[in-house]
Design a protein around this motif. Sequence first.
Motif, short mmCIF file in Angstrom:
data_model
loop_
_atom_site.label_atom_id
_atom_site.label_comp_id
_atom_site.label_asym_id
_atom_site.label_seq_id
_atom_site.Cartn_x
_atom_site.Cartn_y
_atom_site.Cartn_z
N LEU A 142 53.36 37.20 33.86
CA LEU A 142 52.78 38.52 33.64
C LEU A 142 51.32 38.56 34.09
N GLU A 143 50.59 37.50 33.78
CA GLU A 143 49.19 37.42 34.19
C GLU A 143 49.08 37.41 35.72
N TYR A 144 49.98 36.69 36.37
CA TYR A 144 50.00 36.64 37.82
C TYR A 144 50.24 38.05 38.38
N ASP A 145 51.22 38.75 37.83
CA ASP A 145 51.52 40.09 38.30
C ASP A 145 50.33 41.03 38.11
N ARG A 146 49.67 40.93 36.97
CA ARG A 146 48.49 41.77 36.72
C ARG A 146 47.39 41.49 37.72
N HIS A 147 47.16 40.21 37.98
CA HIS A 147 46.12 39.86 38.95
C HIS A 147 46.51 40.30 40.36
N TRP A 148 47.79 40.22 40.69
CA TRP A 148 48.24 40.66 42.01
C TRP A 148 47.99 42.16 42.17
N ARG A 149 48.32 42.92 41.16
CA ARG A 149 48.07 44.38 41.23
C ARG A 149 46.58 44.68 41.33
N ALA A 150 45.78 43.96 40.55
CA ALA A 150 44.32 44.16 40.60
C ALA A 150 43.79 43.78 41.97
N PHE A 151 44.33 42.72 42.55
CA PHE A 151 43.89 42.30 43.88
C PHE A 151 44.18 43.38 44.91
N LYS B 113 28.35 46.88 55.73
CA LYS B 113 28.26 48.29 56.12
C LYS B 113 28.61 48.44 57.59
N GLY B 114 29.15 49.57 57.89
CA GLY B 114 29.47 49.86 59.28
C GLY B 114 30.57 48.97 59.83
N LYS B 115 30.29 48.40 61.02
CA LYS B 115 31.30 47.57 61.69
C LYS B 115 31.49 46.22 61.04
N SER B 116 30.54 45.78 60.24
CA SER B 116 30.64 44.45 59.63
C SER B 116 31.33 44.48 58.26
N GLN B 117 32.03 45.53 57.95
CA GLN B 117 32.73 45.59 56.67
C GLN B 117 33.87 44.59 56.63
N ARG B 118 34.02 43.94 55.49
CA ARG B 118 35.13 43.04 55.26
C ARG B 118 35.48 43.08 53.78
N LEU B 119 36.63 42.52 53.45
CA LEU B 119 37.05 42.50 52.05
C LEU B 119 36.31 41.40 51.31
N ARG B 120 36.08 41.63 50.02
CA ARG B 120 35.38 40.65 49.20
C ARG B 120 36.20 39.35 49.11
N TYR B 121 37.50 39.46 48.93
CA TYR B 121 38.38 38.30 48.88
C TYR B 121 39.36 38.41 50.04
N SER B 122 39.28 37.48 50.95
CA SER B 122 40.15 37.55 52.12
C SER B 122 41.58 37.14 51.80
N LYS B 123 41.73 36.28 50.80
CA LYS B 123 43.06 35.83 50.39
C LYS B 123 43.22 36.02 48.89
N PHE B 124 44.46 36.22 48.50
CA PHE B 124 44.75 36.40 47.08
C PHE B 124 44.41 35.14 46.30
N GLU B 125 44.60 33.97 46.90
CA GLU B 125 44.33 32.69 46.22
C GLU B 125 42.86 32.55 45.85
N LYS B 126 41.98 33.18 46.61
CA LYS B 126 40.55 33.14 46.27
C LYS B 126 40.27 34.02 45.05
N PHE B 127 41.07 35.05 44.87
CA PHE B 127 40.90 35.96 43.74
C PHE B 127 41.52 35.38 42.47
N TYR B 128 42.71 34.79 42.60
CA TYR B 128 43.43 34.26 41.44
C TYR B 128 44.10 32.96 41.84
N ASN B 129 43.63 31.86 41.29
CA ASN B 129 44.19 30.54 41.59
C ASN B 129 45.31 30.26 40.59
N ARG B 130 46.53 30.43 41.03
CA ARG B 130 47.68 30.29 40.14
C ARG B 130 47.84 28.86 39.64
N ALA B 131 47.59 27.89 40.50
CA ALA B 131 47.74 26.49 40.08
C ALA B 131 46.75 26.17 38.96
#
Length: 94
Positions: free
Chosen positions: A18-27, A38-56
Amino acid sequence: MAEYKLMLKANLDRREELEYDRHWRAFLQMAVQSPIGKGKSQRLRYSKFEKFYNRAKARKELDKLFNPKSESKTEEESRVEKIIKYKKRKRGDE
């Protein structure tokens, strides 16, 4: 006792899922709403889900709750054992 531990493990696994699912939705929600730069240099804060939530890491923390490395006895259990050993020594059983 074994059945209880098995049920507890299943419950912890369910909670982790359940915690994994919640984090996935939040991600996914965050990925849409929080670019960095800003502008052309915009990127996402977390490029991968694993950086946002480390399941292991989360699973290891839950396993620590379920199986602590040193399955030490509670303070009361150790106190009772000490009293029993003392009484045996006093009687001369040991």
